[in-house]
Motif scaffolding. Structure first.
Motif, PDB file in Angstrom:
ATOM      1  N   GLN A 227       0.836  -1.199   0.000  1.00 33.72           N
ATOM      2  CA  GLN A 227       0.000   0.000   0.000  1.00 33.72           C
ATOM      3  C   GLN A 227       0.875   1.254   0.000  1.00 33.72           C
ATOM      4  N   ALA A 228       0.282   2.390  -0.383  1.00 24.33           N
ATOM      5  CA  ALA A 228       0.994   3.665  -0.404  1.00 24.33           C
ATOM      6  C   ALA A 228       0.252   4.713   0.417  1.00 24.33           C
ATOM      7  N   VAL A 229      -0.619   4.270   1.338  1.00 23.67           N
ATOM      8  CA  VAL A 229      -1.348   5.179   2.222  1.00 23.67           C
ATOM      9  C   VAL A 229      -0.687   5.115   3.593  1.00 23.67           C
ATOM     10  N   LEU A 230      -0.339   6.261   4.147  1.00 21.85           N
ATOM     11  CA  LEU A 230       0.340   6.296   5.431  1.00 21.85           C
ATOM     12  C   LEU A 230      -0.553   5.737   6.544  1.00 21.85           C
ATOM     13  N   LYS A 231       0.042   4.927   7.415  1.00 27.14           N
ATOM     14  CA  LYS A 231      -0.689   4.408   8.567  1.00 27.14           C
ATOM     15  C   LYS A 231      -0.994   5.542   9.542  1.00 27.14           C
ATOM     16  N   PRO A 232      -2.067   5.473  10.278  1.00 25.00           N
ATOM     17  CA  PRO A 232      -2.346   6.508  11.289  1.00 25.00           C
ATOM     18  C   PRO A 232      -1.231   6.616  12.323  1.00 25.00           C
ATOM     19  N   GLU A 233      -0.646   5.460  12.703  1.00 19.24           N
ATOM     20  CA  GLU A 233       0.391   5.513  13.722  1.00 19.24           C
ATOM     21  C   GLU A 233       1.720   6.058  13.183  1.00 19.24           C
ATOM     22  N   ALA A 234       1.839   6.252  11.870  1.00 20.63           N
ATOM     23  CA  ALA A 234       3.062   6.827  11.304  1.00 20.63           C
ATOM     24  C   ALA A 234       3.126   8.330  11.487  1.00 20.63           C
ATOM     25  N   PRO A 277       1.337  -1.077 -11.131  1.00 18.73           N
ATOM     26  CA  PRO A 277       1.767  -2.070 -12.131  1.00 18.73           C
ATOM     27  C   PRO A 277       3.220  -2.503 -11.966  1.00 18.73           C
ATOM     28  N   SER A 278       4.004  -1.810 -11.135  1.00 20.74           N
ATOM     29  CA  SER A 278       5.406  -2.179 -10.960  1.00 20.74           C
ATOM     30  C   SER A 278       5.875  -1.677  -9.595  1.00 20.74           C
ATOM     31  N   ASN A 279       7.044  -2.188  -9.173  1.00 23.71           N
ATOM     32  CA  ASN A 279       7.639  -1.707  -7.926  1.00 23.71           C
ATOM     33  C   ASN A 279       8.027  -0.228  -8.019  1.00 23.71           C
ATOM     34  N   TRP A 280       8.354   0.216  -9.217  1.00 23.91           N
ATOM     35  CA  TRP A 280       8.626   1.646  -9.409  1.00 23.91           C
ATOM     36  C   TRP A 280       7.404   2.486  -9.038  1.00 23.91           C
ATOM     37  N   ALA A 281       6.245   2.056  -9.525  1.00 22.72           N
ATOM     38  CA  ALA A 281       5.024   2.808  -9.238  1.00 22.72           C
ATOM     39  C   ALA A 281       4.738   2.815  -7.736  1.00 22.72           C
ATOM     40  N   LEU A 282       4.953   1.683  -7.066  1.00 25.07           N
ATOM     41  CA  LEU A 282       4.712   1.611  -5.627  1.00 25.07           C
ATOM     42  C   LEU A 282       5.681   2.506  -4.869  1.00 25.07           C
ATOM     43  N   SER A 283       6.982   2.444  -5.217  1.00 22.42           N
ATOM     44  CA  SER A 283       7.965   3.272  -4.504  1.00 22.42           C
ATOM     45  C   SER A 283       7.717   4.756  -4.762  1.00 22.42           C
ATOM     46  N   ALA A 284       7.303   5.107  -5.985  1.00 19.31           N
ATOM     47  CA  ALA A 284       7.004   6.512  -6.288  1.00 19.31           C
ATOM     48  C   ALA A 284       5.799   6.995  -5.492  1.00 19.31           C
ATOM     49  N   ALA A 285       4.735   6.180  -5.414  1.00 18.53           N
ATOM     50  CA  ALA A 285       3.537   6.573  -4.684  1.00 18.53           C
ATOM     51  C   ALA A 285       3.841   6.756  -3.196  1.00 18.53           C
ATOM     52  N   ARG A 286       4.685   5.891  -2.628  1.00 20.45           N
ATOM     53  CA  ARG A 286       5.029   6.027  -1.219  1.00 20.45           C
ATOM     54  C   ARG A 286       5.850   7.294  -0.965  1.00 20.45           C
ATOM     55  N   ALA A 287       6.823   7.576  -1.855  1.00 22.99           N
ATOM     56  CA  ALA A 287       7.613   8.800  -1.691  1.00 22.99           C
ATOM     57  C   ALA A 287       6.727  10.040  -1.799  1.00 22.99           C
ATOM     58  N   ILE A 288       5.803  10.027  -2.745  1.00 21.03           N
ATOM     59  CA  ILE A 288       4.902  11.176  -2.918  1.00 21.03           C
ATOM     60  C   ILE A 288       4.002  11.336  -1.696  1.00 21.03           C
ATOM     61  N   ALA A 289       3.535  10.235  -1.130  1.00 16.05           N
ATOM     62  CA  ALA A 289       2.681  10.320   0.056  1.00 16.05           C
ATOM     63  C   ALA A 289       3.426  10.993   1.215  1.00 16.05           C
ATOM     64  N   VAL A 290       4.700  10.636   1.406  1.00 23.50           N
ATOM     65  CA  VAL A 290       5.478  11.248   2.479  1.00 23.50           C
ATOM     66  C   VAL A 290       5.696  12.730   2.198  1.00 23.50           C
ATOM     67  N   VAL A 291       6.020  13.060   0.941  1.00 22.39           N
ATOM     68  CA  VAL A 291       6.242  14.457   0.561  1.00 22.39           C
ATOM     69  C   VAL A 291       4.975  15.285   0.795  1.00 22.39           C
ATOM     70  N   GLN A 292       3.834  14.753   0.402  1.00 23.04           N
ATOM     71  CA  GLN A 292       2.576  15.487   0.590  1.00 23.04           C
ATOM     72  C   GLN A 292       2.274  15.688   2.076  1.00 23.04           C
ATOM     73  N   TYR A 293       2.578  14.690   2.886  1.00 18.01           N
ATOM     74  CA  TYR A 293       2.340  14.826   4.324  1.00 18.01           C
ATOM     75  C   TYR A 293       3.244  15.924   4.900  1.00 18.01           C
ATOM     76  N   LEU A 294       4.516  15.928   4.504  1.00 21.11           N
ATOM     77  CA  LEU A 294       5.431  16.958   5.003  1.00 21.11           C
ATOM     78  C   LEU A 294       5.001  18.345   4.550  1.00 21.11           C
ATOM     79  N   ALA A 295       4.522  18.452   3.310  1.00 25.49           N
ATOM     80  CA  ALA A 295       4.045  19.748   2.821  1.00 25.49           C
ATOM     81  C   ALA A 295       2.834  20.209   3.617  1.00 25.49           C
ATOM     82  N   ALA A 296       1.956  19.260   3.982  1.00 24.21           N
ATOM     83  CA  ALA A 296       0.783  19.616   4.777  1.00 24.21           C
ATOM     84  C   ALA A 296       1.169  20.090   6.169  1.00 24.21           C
TER      85      ALA A 296
END
Length: 337
Positions: A227-234, A277-296
Protein backbone atom coordinates in the motif's frame (compact mmCIF):
# COMPACT_ATOMS: atom_id res chain seq x y z
CA UNK A 1 22.47 -14.34 17.92
CA UNK A 2 20.31 -11.17 17.64
CA UNK A 3 23.26 -9.01 18.72
CA UNK A 4 25.45 -10.43 15.96
CA UNK A 5 22.73 -9.74 13.37
CA UNK A 6 22.39 -6.14 14.57
CA UNK A 7 26.16 -5.59 14.40
CA UNK A 8 26.27 -7.11 10.89
CA UNK A 9 23.40 -4.86 9.74
CA UNK A 10 25.12 -1.77 11.13
CA UNK A 11 28.38 -2.68 9.34
CA UNK A 12 26.58 -3.13 6.05
CA UNK A 13 24.62 0.13 6.45
CA UNK A 14 27.81 2.22 6.20
CA UNK A 15 28.23 1.61 2.47
CA UNK A 16 25.14 3.52 1.21
CA UNK A 17 26.39 6.58 3.05
CA UNK A 18 29.76 6.32 1.33
CA UNK A 19 28.09 5.84 -2.04
CA UNK A 20 25.83 8.85 -1.45
CA UNK A 21 28.79 10.98 -0.35
CA UNK A 22 30.63 10.07 -3.55
CA UNK A 23 27.46 10.79 -5.52
CA UNK A 24 27.16 14.24 -3.92
CA UNK A 25 30.82 14.95 -4.69
CA UNK A 26 30.34 13.79 -8.28
CA UNK A 27 27.26 16.03 -8.70
CA UNK A 28 29.25 19.01 -7.35
CA UNK A 29 32.10 18.29 -9.78
CA UNK A 30 29.61 17.93 -12.67
CA UNK A 31 27.99 21.23 -11.67
CA UNK A 32 31.39 22.96 -11.60
CA UNK A 33 32.29 21.41 -14.96
CA UNK A 34 28.95 22.66 -16.34
CA UNK A 35 29.79 26.20 -15.19
CA UNK A 36 33.28 25.86 -16.68
CA UNK A 37 31.90 24.55 -20.03
CA UNK A 38 29.33 27.42 -20.07
CA UNK A 39 32.10 29.97 -19.54
CA UNK A 40 34.20 28.27 -22.26
CA UNK A 41 31.16 28.36 -24.58
CA UNK A 42 30.67 32.11 -24.15
CA UNK A 43 34.43 32.64 -24.48
CA UNK A 44 34.52 30.59 -27.70
CA UNK A 45 31.57 32.62 -29.03
CA UNK A 46 33.37 35.91 -28.36
CA UNK A 47 36.66 34.58 -29.77
CA UNK A 48 34.84 33.33 -32.86
CA UNK A 49 33.34 36.79 -33.38
CA UNK A 50 36.77 38.37 -32.94
CA UNK A 51 38.31 35.93 -35.45
CA UNK A 52 35.58 36.81 -37.95
CA UNK A 53 36.27 40.55 -37.53
CA UNK A 54 40.03 39.97 -37.83
CA UNK A 55 39.56 37.88 -40.96
CA UNK A 56 37.36 40.59 -42.54
CA UNK A 57 39.86 43.32 -41.61
CA UNK A 58 42.79 41.30 -42.96
CA UNK A 59 40.87 40.71 -46.19
CA UNK A 60 40.15 44.45 -46.53
CA UNK A 61 43.80 45.28 -45.81
CA UNK A 62 44.90 42.79 -48.49
CA UNK A 63 42.48 44.30 -51.02
CA UNK A 64 43.59 47.85 -50.19
CA UNK A 65 47.24 46.81 -50.41
CA UNK A 66 46.67 45.35 -53.86
CA UNK A 67 44.79 48.49 -54.94
CA UNK A 68 47.58 50.67 -53.54
CA UNK A 69 50.17 48.69 -55.49
CA UNK A 70 48.14 49.13 -58.68
CA UNK A 71 47.75 52.85 -58.05
CA UNK A 72 51.46 53.22 -57.39
CA UNK A 73 52.24 51.37 -60.60
CA UNK A 74 49.86 53.67 -62.50
CA UNK A 75 51.41 56.69 -60.84
CA UNK A 76 54.88 55.63 -61.91
CA UNK A 77 53.67 55.12 -65.49
CA UNK A 78 52.04 58.56 -65.50
CA UNK A 79 55.15 60.14 -64.01
CA UNK A 80 57.27 58.49 -66.68
CA UNK A 81 54.81 59.74 -69.32
CA UNK A 82 54.91 63.25 -67.84
CA UNK A 83 58.71 63.15 -67.84
CA UNK A 84 58.67 62.06 -71.45
CA UNK A 85 56.24 64.85 -72.29
CA UNK A 86 58.42 67.38 -70.50
CA UNK A 87 61.43 66.17 -72.48
CA UNK A 88 59.43 66.43 -75.69
CA UNK A 89 58.23 69.87 -74.62
CA UNK A 90 61.82 70.99 -74.00
CA UNK A 91 62.82 69.63 -77.41
CA UNK A 92 59.88 71.37 -79.04
CA UNK A 93 60.79 74.65 -77.35
CA UNK A 94 64.35 74.32 -78.63
CA UNK A 95 63.08 73.48 -82.08
CA UNK A 96 60.72 76.46 -81.96
CA UNK A 97 63.51 78.82 -81.03
CA UNK A 98 65.65 77.41 -83.82
CA UNK A 99 62.81 77.80 -86.31
CA UNK A 100 62.12 81.34 -85.13
CA UNK A 101 65.76 82.10 -85.79
CA UNK A 102 65.47 80.66 -89.22
CA UNK A 103 62.22 82.57 -89.82
CA UNK A 104 64.08 85.80 -90.27
CA UNK A 105 66.00 84.28 -93.18
CA UNK A 106 63.37 81.97 -94.55
CA UNK A 107 59.82 83.28 -94.82
CA UNK A 108 58.71 79.96 -96.16
CA UNK A 109 59.50 78.35 -92.83
CA UNK A 110 56.68 80.30 -91.15
CA UNK A 111 54.10 77.73 -92.07
CA UNK A 112 56.21 74.98 -90.55
CA UNK A 113 56.76 77.04 -87.43
CA UNK A 114 53.02 77.58 -87.04
CA UNK A 115 52.45 73.84 -87.31
CA UNK A 116 55.13 73.19 -84.76
CA UNK A 117 53.52 75.80 -82.49
CA UNK A 118 50.19 73.99 -82.66
CA UNK A 119 51.94 70.70 -81.87
CA UNK A 120 53.67 72.38 -78.98
CA UNK A 121 50.35 73.65 -77.57
CA UNK A 122 48.86 70.18 -77.92
CA UNK A 123 51.81 68.65 -76.08
CA UNK A 124 51.45 71.28 -73.34
CA UNK A 125 47.78 70.31 -72.92
CA UNK A 126 48.71 66.62 -72.72
CA UNK A 127 51.37 67.39 -70.11
CA UNK A 128 48.87 69.40 -68.07
CA UNK A 129 46.38 66.52 -68.16
CA UNK A 130 49.10 64.08 -67.08
CA UNK A 131 50.04 66.31 -64.15
CA UNK A 132 46.36 66.52 -63.16
CA UNK A 133 46.12 62.71 -63.16
CA UNK A 134 49.27 62.52 -60.99
CA UNK A 135 47.67 64.88 -58.45
CA UNK A 136 44.49 62.78 -58.43
CA UNK A 137 46.52 59.60 -57.81
CA UNK A 138 48.33 61.31 -54.94
CA UNK A 139 44.97 62.17 -53.35
CA UNK A 140 43.73 58.58 -53.75
CA UNK A 141 46.92 57.21 -52.18
CA UNK A 142 46.50 59.58 -49.23
CA UNK A 143 42.88 58.46 -48.74
CA UNK A 144 43.93 54.78 -48.83
CA UNK A 145 46.61 55.44 -46.23
CA UNK A 146 43.98 57.00 -43.98
CA UNK A 147 41.75 53.92 -44.43
CA UNK A 148 44.67 51.62 -43.55
CA UNK A 149 45.33 53.65 -40.40
CA UNK A 150 41.64 53.42 -39.41
CA UNK A 151 41.66 49.64 -39.97
CA UNK A 152 44.78 49.26 -37.83
CA UNK A 153 43.11 51.27 -35.04
CA UNK A 154 39.99 49.06 -35.26
CA UNK A 155 42.14 45.93 -35.09
CA UNK A 156 43.97 47.22 -32.02
CA UNK A 157 40.66 48.10 -30.33
CA UNK A 158 39.31 44.60 -31.06
CA UNK A 159 42.38 42.96 -29.54
CA UNK A 160 42.06 45.18 -26.44
CA UNK A 161 38.38 44.21 -26.00
CA UNK A 162 39.32 40.55 -26.38
CA UNK A 163 41.93 40.79 -23.61
CA UNK A 164 39.47 42.60 -21.35
CA UNK A 165 36.79 39.94 -21.99
CA UNK A 166 39.19 37.13 -21.14
CA UNK A 167 40.14 38.87 -17.90
CA UNK A 168 36.46 39.35 -16.96
CA UNK A 169 35.66 35.70 -17.70
CA UNK A 170 38.59 34.51 -15.57
CA UNK A 171 37.51 36.78 -12.70
CA UNK A 172 33.90 35.59 -12.98
CA UNK A 173 34.96 31.94 -12.87
CA UNK A 174 37.11 32.54 -9.79
CA UNK A 175 34.33 34.34 -7.93
CA UNK A 176 31.81 31.65 -8.90
CA UNK A 177 34.08 28.90 -7.57
CA UNK A 178 34.48 30.74 -4.27
CA UNK A 179 30.70 31.25 -3.98
CA UNK A 180 29.98 27.59 -4.73
CA UNK A 181 32.53 26.44 -2.14
CA UNK A 182 30.96 28.69 0.48
CA UNK A 183 27.44 27.41 -0.30
CA UNK A 184 28.58 23.77 -0.10
CA UNK A 185 30.26 24.40 3.26
CA UNK A 186 27.17 26.15 4.64
CA UNK A 187 24.85 23.35 3.49
CA UNK A 188 27.19 20.73 4.99
CA UNK A 189 27.08 22.54 8.33
CA UNK A 190 23.29 22.72 8.35
CA UNK A 191 23.08 19.07 7.26
CA UNK A 192 25.27 18.10 10.23
CA UNK A 193 23.05 20.10 12.61
CA UNK A 194 19.95 18.55 11.07
CA UNK A 195 21.09 14.96 11.51
CA UNK A 196 22.32 15.69 15.02
CA UNK A 197 18.83 16.95 15.87
CA UNK A 198 17.26 13.84 14.30
CA UNK A 199 19.49 11.56 16.36
CA UNK A 200 18.22 13.26 19.48
CA UNK A 201 14.60 12.95 18.31
CA UNK A 202 14.72 9.33 17.14
CA UNK A 203 16.82 7.97 19.97
CA UNK A 204 17.82 4.31 19.65
CA UNK A 205 15.00 3.00 17.45
CA UNK A 206 16.08 0.17 15.15
CA UNK A 207 13.35 0.70 12.51
CA UNK A 208 14.47 4.31 11.89
CA UNK A 209 18.18 4.60 11.27
CA UNK A 210 20.60 7.37 10.29
CA UNK A 211 23.07 6.09 7.72
CA UNK A 212 25.76 8.50 6.54
CA UNK A 213 24.09 11.64 5.20
CA UNK A 214 20.53 10.26 5.15
CA UNK A 215 18.06 8.63 7.51
CA UNK A 216 16.17 5.46 6.68
CA UNK A 217 12.64 4.48 7.75
CA UNK A 218 11.50 0.91 7.17
CA UNK A 219 8.33 0.84 5.05
CA UNK A 220 6.49 -1.20 7.70
CA UNK A 221 6.70 1.83 10.02
CA UNK A 222 4.76 4.00 7.54
CA UNK A 223 2.78 1.73 5.17
CA UNK A 224 0.91 -1.53 5.10
CA UNK A 225 2.19 -4.25 2.76
CA UNK A 226 1.64 -3.34 -0.89
CA UNK A 227 0.00 0.00 0.00
CA UNK A 228 0.99 3.67 -0.40
CA UNK A 229 -1.35 5.18 2.22
CA UNK A 230 0.34 6.30 5.43
CA UNK A 231 -0.69 4.41 8.57
CA UNK A 232 -2.35 6.51 11.29
CA UNK A 233 0.39 5.51 13.72
CA UNK A 234 3.06 6.83 11.30
CA UNK A 235 1.93 10.41 11.89
CA UNK A 236 3.83 11.07 15.17
CA UNK A 237 7.09 9.77 13.71
CA UNK A 238 6.87 11.97 10.60
CA UNK A 239 5.68 14.90 12.71
CA UNK A 240 8.91 14.81 14.71
CA UNK A 241 10.91 14.75 11.49
CA UNK A 242 8.80 17.61 10.06
CA UNK A 243 9.42 19.75 13.15
CA UNK A 244 13.17 19.27 12.75
CA UNK A 245 12.94 20.26 9.07
CA UNK A 246 10.86 23.34 9.87
CA UNK A 247 13.40 24.44 12.47
CA UNK A 248 16.15 23.91 9.90
CA UNK A 249 14.22 25.91 7.29
CA UNK A 250 14.19 28.92 9.61
CA UNK A 251 17.97 28.69 10.10
CA UNK A 252 19.20 28.14 6.52
CA UNK A 253 19.53 31.38 4.48
CA UNK A 254 17.01 31.69 1.66
CA UNK A 255 19.71 31.89 -1.03
CA UNK A 256 21.02 28.35 -0.33
CA UNK A 257 19.20 26.01 -2.79
CA UNK A 258 18.57 23.05 -0.47
CA UNK A 259 15.92 20.35 -0.80
CA UNK A 260 14.85 17.34 1.25
CA UNK A 261 14.89 14.34 -1.10
CA UNK A 262 12.49 11.55 -0.20
CA UNK A 263 13.33 8.25 -1.98
CA UNK A 264 11.05 5.21 -2.11
CA UNK A 265 12.54 1.67 -2.27
CA UNK A 266 10.92 -1.78 -2.47
CA UNK A 267 12.17 -5.35 -2.30
CA UNK A 268 12.85 -7.44 -5.42
CA UNK A 269 9.58 -9.39 -5.38
CA UNK A 270 7.43 -8.22 -8.31
CA UNK A 271 4.10 -6.52 -7.79
CA UNK A 272 1.43 -6.25 -10.48
CA UNK A 273 -1.91 -4.75 -9.54
CA UNK A 274 -4.33 -2.30 -11.10
CA UNK A 275 -3.08 0.38 -8.72
CA UNK A 276 0.65 -0.38 -8.89
CA UNK A 277 1.77 -2.07 -12.13
CA UNK A 278 5.41 -2.18 -10.96
CA UNK A 279 7.64 -1.71 -7.93
CA UNK A 280 8.63 1.65 -9.41
CA UNK A 281 5.02 2.81 -9.24
CA UNK A 282 4.71 1.61 -5.63
CA UNK A 283 7.96 3.27 -4.50
CA UNK A 284 7.00 6.51 -6.29
CA UNK A 285 3.54 6.57 -4.68
CA UNK A 286 5.03 6.03 -1.22
CA UNK A 287 7.61 8.80 -1.69
CA UNK A 288 4.90 11.18 -2.92
CA UNK A 289 2.68 10.32 0.06
CA UNK A 290 5.48 11.25 2.48
CA UNK A 291 6.24 14.46 0.56
CA UNK A 292 2.58 15.49 0.59
CA UNK A 293 2.34 14.83 4.32
CA UNK A 294 5.43 16.96 5.00
CA UNK A 295 4.05 19.75 2.82
CA UNK A 296 0.78 19.62 4.78
CA UNK A 297 2.82 20.13 7.95
CA UNK A 298 4.11 23.46 6.65
CA UNK A 299 7.35 22.50 4.90
CA UNK A 300 7.66 24.63 1.70
CA UNK A 301 6.84 22.40 -1.32
CA UNK A 302 9.76 23.87 -3.27
CA UNK A 303 12.06 22.33 -0.65
CA UNK A 304 10.72 18.79 -1.21
CA UNK A 305 11.67 16.22 -3.84
CA UNK A 306 10.14 12.76 -4.36
CA UNK A 307 12.22 10.00 -5.96
CA UNK A 308 11.51 6.36 -6.80
CA UNK A 309 14.09 3.56 -7.12
CA UNK A 310 11.84 0.49 -7.03
CA UNK A 311 13.84 -2.64 -6.31
CA UNK A 312 17.00 -1.45 -8.09
CA UNK A 313 18.94 -0.05 -5.08
CA UNK A 314 18.85 -2.88 -2.51
CA UNK A 315 20.72 -2.70 0.79
CA UNK A 316 20.81 -6.50 1.07
CA UNK A 317 21.17 -8.79 -1.94
CA UNK A 318 19.78 -11.77 -0.03
CA UNK A 319 16.41 -13.46 -0.60
CA UNK A 320 15.40 -13.95 3.02
CA UNK A 321 12.51 -12.16 4.69
CA UNK A 322 15.00 -10.13 6.71
CA UNK A 323 16.76 -8.99 3.51
CA UNK A 324 13.44 -8.09 1.86
CA UNK A 325 12.41 -6.11 4.98
CA UNK A 326 15.66 -4.12 4.96
CA UNK A 327 15.22 -3.24 1.28
CA UNK A 328 11.64 -1.97 1.77
CA UNK A 329 12.36 1.55 3.04
CA UNK A 330 11.94 5.31 2.74
CA UNK A 331 15.17 7.33 2.68
CA UNK A 332 15.39 11.08 3.34
CA UNK A 333 18.41 13.16 2.45
CA UNK A 334 19.20 16.87 2.77
CA UNK A 335 20.93 17.91 -0.44
CA UNK A 336 21.30 20.69 -3.04
CA UNK A 337 18.71 21.40 -5.70
Amino acid sequence: MAGRLVRRDRALNVWPGYVDALTTLLLSVVFLLTIFVTGQFFLSQELSGRDTVLERLNRQISELTDLLALERSGKRALEESAASLRANLSGSEAERRRLQGLLATDQGAQGKAAELGRQLEAEKGAAARALSQVDLLNQQISAMRQQLAALEDALAASETRDRESQARIADLGSRLNVALAQRVQELARYRSDFFGRLRQILGSRTDIRIVGDRFVLQSEVLFSAGQAVLKPEAGPEIDRIASAILELNRQIPADIPWVLRVDGHTDARPIASSQFPSNWALSAARAIAVVQYLAAKGIPPQRLLAGAFGEFQPLDAGTTEEAYARNRRIEMKLTER
